[in-house]
Design an enzyme around this catalytic site. Structure first.
Site, PDB file in Angstrom:
ATOM      1  N   CYS A 179       0.690  -2.127   0.425  1.00 51.59           N
ATOM      2  CA  CYS A 179       0.031  -0.189  -0.243  1.00 51.59           C
ATOM      3  C   CYS A 179       0.508   1.145   0.035  1.00 51.59           C
ATOM      4  CB  CYS A 179      -0.642   0.058   1.082  1.00 51.59           C
ATOM      5  SG  CYS A 179      -0.472  -0.073   2.848  1.00 51.59           S
ATOM      6  N   THR A 180       0.538   2.133   0.370  1.00 49.82           N
ATOM      7  CA  THR A 180       1.355   3.587   0.383  1.00 49.82           C
ATOM      8  C   THR A 180       1.882   3.780   0.584  1.00 49.82           C
ATOM      9  OG1 THR A 180      -0.841   4.821  -1.096  1.00 49.82           O
ATOM     10  CG2 THR A 180       1.454   5.842   0.031  1.00 49.82           C
TER      11      THR A 180
END
Length: 276
Positions: A179-180
């Protein structure tokens, strides 16, 4: 680019009840935001904290040290820089979750699932590894890792349904997720382990840490990294991807919508339904 602001992102899953009453912790954190002139949102919950903030690089080290005293921890900070002030509010909010999954998760189940950025390329290029982008569809559209699967979700809490309908512990023996900044995976990896998926790998520090550490010639991330602030997307050098048309992005990602300040602190933020 003239650097005027340092952008710091951090989170941790920990028992905040052991630190103190959340309302008291909130008050202390808000005072430090104002004292050091940092901007953004800090989310607090019983399960931990989560934030992205920006301020002067000259104040950053002292500010981080003050936060560490209040939160009783050593922060793992991801850094980037901006010529513009990308966050404008100074808020500390108490929430039920620091990233919204709406599932009971034992974080301890996935302490052995972390993969360092330097090891990530070797994992995701293996033919027997299913690479899952745990972000939302509009984030995936901006850029993703080579070979990653888009679960086509609108919000993080949709991801369990995708897994239920598409993945099988008997067939998918190796699952790598990212994810980020790492917070969604740190919550979703133990969720997957709880469903008896045998080998689960999560990118430690997320895309942001990967781009910070991996040189361009070795980079397997293709496109731009969506971020929940006025920069919209970052390139491989963690610089704003300027000059691009973002009008087709998710509507609630537009800072003018009034939701960006809430979204930036939590990758799993669920924007209000339009019209409500």
């Amino acid at each position: 680019m003239t650097t005027r602001y340092q952008v710091i992102s951090f989170f941790e899953f920990k028992n905040m009840n052991a630190v103190g009453e959340l309302a008291v912790v909130r008050k202390s954190l808000l005072a430090k935001l104002r004292e050091h002139n940092f901007f953004g949102t800090i989310l607090l919950a019983e399960e931990g904290f989560n934030s992205t903030l920006c301020g002067s690089p000259d104040n950053a080290a002292a500010f981080i040290a003050e936060l560490e005293k209040i939160l009783e921890t050593k922060l793992v900070v991801k850094n980037s820089f901006s010529s513009e002030k990308i966050l404008r509010k100074q808020e500390v909010k108490i929430k039920p979750e620091i990233v919204t999954l709406r599932q009971t998760v034992d974080i301890e189940k996935a302490r052995d699932t972390f993969v360092k950025p330097r090891e990530w390329n070797d994992i995701i290029t293996r033919p027997d590894v299913f690479v899952l982008d745990t972000r939302n569809h509009y984030e995936y559209q901006s850029g993703t890792f080579r070979g990653a699967v888009d679960p086509n979700t609108e919000k993080f809490s949709d991801l369990p349904k995708y897994v239920e309908e598409n993945l099988d512990p008997e067939k998918h023996k190796h699952i790598a997720m990212f994810c980020t900044g790492g917070i969604r995976c740190e919550k979703f990896a133990p969720y997957m382990k709880g469903l008896d998926f045998e080998n689960v790998y999560q990118l430690e520090g997320g895309i942001l840490k990967y781009l910070e550490e991996i040189p361009p010639e070795e980079n397997l991330f293709e496109g731009e990294c969506f971020v929940f602030d006025e920069r919209r997307t970052l390139d491989a050098n963690l610089q704003p991807a300027l000059g691009r048309d973002h009008s087709s992005r998710h509507p609630d990602s537009d800072p003018r919508s009034g939701y960006s300040e809430n979204m930036v602190a939590a990758e799993g933020f669920e924007p209000p339904t339009k019209g409500l």
